[in-house]
Design a protein around this motif. Structure first.
Motif, short mmCIF file in Angstrom:
data_model
loop_
_atom_site.label_atom_id
_atom_site.label_comp_id
_atom_site.label_asym_id
_atom_site.label_seq_id
_atom_site.Cartn_x
_atom_site.Cartn_y
_atom_site.Cartn_z
N ASN A 7 0.83 -1.20 0.00
CA ASN A 7 0.00 0.00 0.00
C ASN A 7 0.87 1.26 0.00
OD1 ASN A 7 -2.52 1.47 0.26
ND2 ASN A 7 -1.96 1.80 2.40
N ILE A 8 1.86 1.29 0.86
CA ILE A 8 2.75 2.45 0.93
C ILE A 8 3.46 2.64 -0.40
CG2 ILE A 8 4.85 3.35 2.00
CD1 ILE A 8 3.90 2.02 4.64
N TYR A 9 4.04 1.57 -0.92
CA TYR A 9 4.78 1.65 -2.18
C TYR A 9 3.89 2.18 -3.30
CZ TYR A 9 8.21 0.26 -5.72
OH TYR A 9 9.13 0.27 -6.73
N GLN A 10 2.71 1.61 -3.45
CA GLN A 10 1.81 2.01 -4.53
C GLN A 10 1.35 3.46 -4.38
OE1 GLN A 10 -1.15 -1.10 -4.40
NE2 GLN A 10 -0.10 -2.27 -5.99
N ASN A 16 4.33 10.08 -7.70
CA ASN A 16 5.50 10.26 -8.55
C ASN A 16 6.86 10.10 -7.86
OD1 ASN A 16 3.91 10.80 -10.89
ND2 ASN A 16 3.51 12.82 -10.05
N VAL A 17 6.89 9.41 -6.73
CA VAL A 17 8.19 9.10 -6.14
C VAL A 17 8.81 8.04 -7.05
CG1 VAL A 17 9.42 8.19 -4.14
CG2 VAL A 17 7.42 9.65 -3.80
N LEU A 22 12.23 4.36 -4.12
CA LEU A 22 11.47 3.44 -3.27
C LEU A 22 12.15 2.08 -3.16
CD1 LEU A 22 7.85 4.29 -4.42
CD2 LEU A 22 8.99 4.95 -2.29
N ASP A 23 12.72 1.60 -4.24
CA ASP A 23 13.42 0.31 -4.20
C ASP A 23 14.59 0.36 -3.23
OD1 ASP A 23 11.62 -0.68 -6.03
OD2 ASP A 23 13.00 -0.57 -7.74
N ASP A 24 15.31 1.48 -3.22
CA ASP A 24 16.43 1.64 -2.27
C ASP A 24 15.92 1.62 -0.83
OD1 ASP A 24 18.36 1.74 -4.23
OD2 ASP A 24 18.54 3.93 -4.21
N ILE A 25 14.85 2.33 -0.58
CA ILE A 25 14.29 2.39 0.78
C ILE A 25 13.76 1.02 1.20
CG2 ILE A 25 12.40 3.35 2.18
CD1 ILE A 25 12.79 5.95 0.49
N PHE A 26 13.03 0.38 0.32
CA PHE A 26 12.42 -0.90 0.66
C PHE A 26 13.45 -2.03 0.78
CE2 PHE A 26 8.60 1.37 0.07
CZ PHE A 26 7.57 0.62 0.59
N LYS A 34 11.68 3.34 9.20
CA LYS A 34 11.48 4.79 9.37
C LYS A 34 10.29 5.26 8.52
CE LYS A 34 16.28 5.85 10.40
NZ LYS A 34 17.51 6.48 9.89
N LEU A 35 10.22 4.78 7.29
CA LEU A 35 9.12 5.14 6.41
C LEU A 35 7.80 4.65 6.97
CD1 LEU A 35 7.87 6.19 3.79
CD2 LEU A 35 8.58 4.04 2.70
N ILE A 36 7.76 3.41 7.41
CA ILE A 36 6.53 2.84 7.96
C ILE A 36 6.11 3.61 9.21
CG2 ILE A 36 5.53 0.81 9.10
CD1 ILE A 36 7.16 -0.89 7.07
N SER A 37 7.06 3.96 10.04
CA SER A 37 6.77 4.72 11.25
C SER A 37 6.18 6.09 10.92
CB SER A 37 8.04 4.89 12.08
OG SER A 37 7.80 5.67 13.21
N ALA A 38 6.77 6.77 9.93
CA ALA A 38 6.26 8.08 9.51
C ALA A 38 4.86 7.93 8.94
CB ALA A 38 7.19 8.70 8.48
N TRP A 39 4.66 6.90 8.14
CA TRP A 39 3.35 6.63 7.53
C TRP A 39 2.29 6.43 8.61
CZ3 TRP A 39 1.92 6.43 2.37
CH2 TRP A 39 0.66 5.91 2.10
N GLN A 40 2.61 5.58 9.57
CA GLN A 40 1.66 5.28 10.64
C GLN A 40 1.38 6.49 11.51
OE1 GLN A 40 3.64 1.77 12.18
NE2 GLN A 40 2.24 0.43 11.07
#
Length: 70
Positions: A7-10, A16-17, A22-26, A34-40
């Motif tokens: 969901n986050i990736y999509q 337009n990221v 995204l591949d580097d982060i994932f 960190k991304l998941i924490s910010a998202w939540q």
């Protein structure tokens, strides 16, 4: 990959990221957490998925000095 990550990736791709960013982060578990924490955190503050993705994408574009696509 679990549904939250997909969901986050999509959603971030919808704003337009670049996939390479995204591949580097994932691929880095620490960055991904960190991304998941910010998202939540944004979701807890009442943001929709689209609003959350928009806010996070703005940060990526600013911090990585990426040109925005309009």
């Amino acid at each position: 990959m679990d549904l939250l990550r997909i969901n986050i990736y999509q959603h971030l791709r919808d704003f337009n990221v670049p996939a390479t960013v995204l591949d580097d982060i994932f691929s880095d578990e620490e960055d991904l957490e960190k991304l998941i924490s910010a998202w939540q955190s944004l979701k807890k503050d009442g943001f929709s998925d689209d609003e959350t993705a928009e806010e996070i994408s703005k940060i990526f574009f600013k911090e990585l000095d990426l040109a925005t696509i309009e």
